[in-house]
Design a protein around this motif. Sequence first.
Motif, PDB file in Angstrom:
ATOM      1  N   CYS A  47       0.796  -1.281  -0.163  1.00 24.79           N
ATOM      2  CA  CYS A  47       0.309   0.092  -0.087  1.00 24.79           C
ATOM      3  C   CYS A  47       0.921   1.281  -0.148  1.00 24.79           C
ATOM      4  O   CYS A  47       0.545   2.276  -0.635  1.00 24.79           O
ATOM      5  N   ALA A  51       0.854   4.277  -2.851  1.00 24.58           N
ATOM      6  CA  ALA A  51       0.407   5.693  -2.360  1.00 24.58           C
ATOM      7  C   ALA A  51       1.652   6.686  -2.548  1.00 24.58           C
ATOM      8  O   ALA A  51       1.344   7.680  -2.863  1.00 24.58           O
ATOM      9  N   HIS A  56       0.537   8.433  -7.976  1.00 26.28           N
ATOM     10  CA  HIS A  56      -0.287   7.704  -7.244  1.00 26.28           C
ATOM     11  C   HIS A  56      -1.728   7.630  -7.517  1.00 26.28           C
ATOM     12  O   HIS A  56      -2.306   8.688  -8.217  1.00 26.28           O
ATOM     13  N   GLN A  59      -7.609   6.296  -5.893  1.00 26.11           N
ATOM     14  CA  GLN A  59      -8.487   5.683  -5.161  1.00 26.11           C
ATOM     15  C   GLN A  59      -8.053   4.237  -5.173  1.00 26.11           C
ATOM     16  O   GLN A  59      -7.306   3.583  -5.891  1.00 26.11           O
ATOM     17  N   ILE A  60      -7.810   3.852  -3.722  1.00 22.56           N
ATOM     18  CA  ILE A  60      -7.253   2.169  -3.579  1.00 22.56           C
ATOM     19  C   ILE A  60      -8.350   1.553  -2.874  1.00 22.56           C
ATOM     20  O   ILE A  60      -8.771   1.707  -1.645  1.00 22.56           O
ATOM     21  N   SER A  81      -1.771   1.781   6.669  1.00 18.80           N
ATOM     22  CA  SER A  81      -1.928   2.082   5.160  1.00 18.80           C
ATOM     23  C   SER A  81      -3.153   3.181   5.101  1.00 18.80           C
ATOM     24  O   SER A  81      -2.913   3.980   4.166  1.00 18.80           O
ATOM     25  N   THR A  84      -1.467   6.730   5.488  1.00 18.40           N
ATOM     26  CA  THR A  84      -0.526   6.754   4.573  1.00 18.40           C
ATOM     27  C   THR A  84      -1.418   7.499   3.303  1.00 18.40           C
ATOM     28  O   THR A  84      -1.118   8.282   2.655  1.00 18.40           O
ATOM     29  N   THR A  85      -2.596   6.850   3.089  1.00 19.12           N
ATOM     30  CA  THR A  85      -3.225   7.337   2.034  1.00 19.12           C
ATOM     31  C   THR A  85      -4.125   8.560   2.402  1.00 19.12           C
ATOM     32  O   THR A  85      -4.114   9.539   1.456  1.00 19.12           O
ATOM     33  N   GLN A  86      -4.445   8.955   3.619  1.00 14.79           N
ATOM     34  CA  GLN A  86      -5.093  10.213   4.008  1.00 14.79           C
ATOM     35  C   GLN A  86      -3.751  11.186   3.739  1.00 14.79           C
ATOM     36  O   GLN A  86      -4.296  12.426   3.248  1.00 14.79           O
ATOM     37  N   ARG A  88      -1.820  11.343   1.509  1.00 11.22           N
ATOM     38  CA  ARG A  88      -1.694  11.705   0.300  1.00 11.22           C
ATOM     39  C   ARG A  88      -2.929  11.961  -0.600  1.00 11.22           C
ATOM     40  O   ARG A  88      -3.173  12.139  -1.526  1.00 11.22           O
ATOM     41  N   ILE A  90      -5.565  10.260  -0.909  1.00  8.94           N
ATOM     42  CA  ILE A  90      -6.080   8.900  -1.597  1.00  8.94           C
ATOM     43  C   ILE A  90      -7.330   8.566  -0.721  1.00  8.94           C
ATOM     44  O   ILE A  90      -7.113   8.218   0.177  1.00  8.94           O
ATOM     45  N   MET A  92      -9.366   5.582   0.451  1.00 13.84           N
ATOM     46  CA  MET A  92      -9.061   4.174   0.604  1.00 13.84           C
ATOM     47  C   MET A  92     -10.599   3.502   0.945  1.00 13.84           C
ATOM     48  O   MET A  92     -10.952   3.714   2.026  1.00 13.84           O
TER      49      MET A  92
END
Length: 349
Positions: A47, A51, A56, A59-60, A81, A84-86, A88, A90, A92
């Motif tokens: 993940c 990201a 990147h 959406q993941i 994870s 990390t997405t927050q 960036r 992104i 999730m």
Amino acid sequence: MATKVQSFMTSQPTEVNFPVTTLNETVIVQVSARLSVLEAVSFKQTCQNLAQGNNHPKQIIIDFQQTTFMDSSGLGALVSSFKTTQEREIAMILRNVTPQVMAVLNLTGLDKVFAIESSSETSSVTSDSVTDTQKTSSRKIESLPTTHPSVASWMKRFIDIVGALVGLVITGILLIPIVIAIQIDDPGPIFFGQTRCGWMGKRFKIWKFRSMCVDAEAKKAQVKNQVQGAFFKNENDPRVTRVGKFLRRTSLDEFPQFWNVLKGDMSLVGTRPPTPDEVERYEVPEWQRLDVKPGMTGEWQVNGRSKVRSFEDVIRLDLQYQQNWNLIYDLKLIFKTIAVIFNKNSGAY
């Protein structure tokens, strides 16, 4: 995509694959059947790689269709994870969440944090209410994962209940003199409640007799941390009252925790219950500490107690408990704890 990971409890390296599918600006990560420590480290790395890339995705999607087991480490990897997405920006999303995984999310309250795509979105909206009830019951029957044999031991729970009842009786007998001493020394609340993380990271309020000044939490930043890693200790903490020093040296301050044991948030013997801010700093393998219930006593209390100055030592002792656990071992640790309490040179601070 594969990542080599190393078990925190063993030295056996392994390779775990997480199939990744890319659709425009969306990436789908297929989670394995199990998401325990070995898989969790690899999952987190997968993940992070997605990201942190230059291009990147927006959406993941984490697809749990095959996942039937997730322990504390898996949960830790998921939380890490998500952070990390927050960072960036992104999105999730969790998809096809199985009852086993949902039970863990419900336990920890993370079902209200993560964006979870309903697995029945394509189902008829006119579903029978009885069917819905059966599905709900099915999830409860699925129950929570047996992350460690001690979690499923009815005998351990029976010992906890008996020990907690005896402990609460003793606490009741000692309550009046302790209350009087606390009030004379430093008037204020008798009990101190603090949020801790229990089994699988579930938060609960731990109770102690107050051993510090009333505004201790506000003054914490002024006190130097004398230990390394994700926990806090100071041998000469100025916030501790005179009566508090006695309560800590004799461990009487911890007697209200028998109530936590009776409720099932804790066990008589287990791992040290961390605070949420400590858990925030955990790496994925360190979440293994949460695979068993936290205890009033355990390896770290009888093997060094307040002399433990490194978080790595706490982890080592907690994992040692998990590896060696059986009922006889629990009883030995209880008797060792009693011996430690009556040793004037081994009290807590």
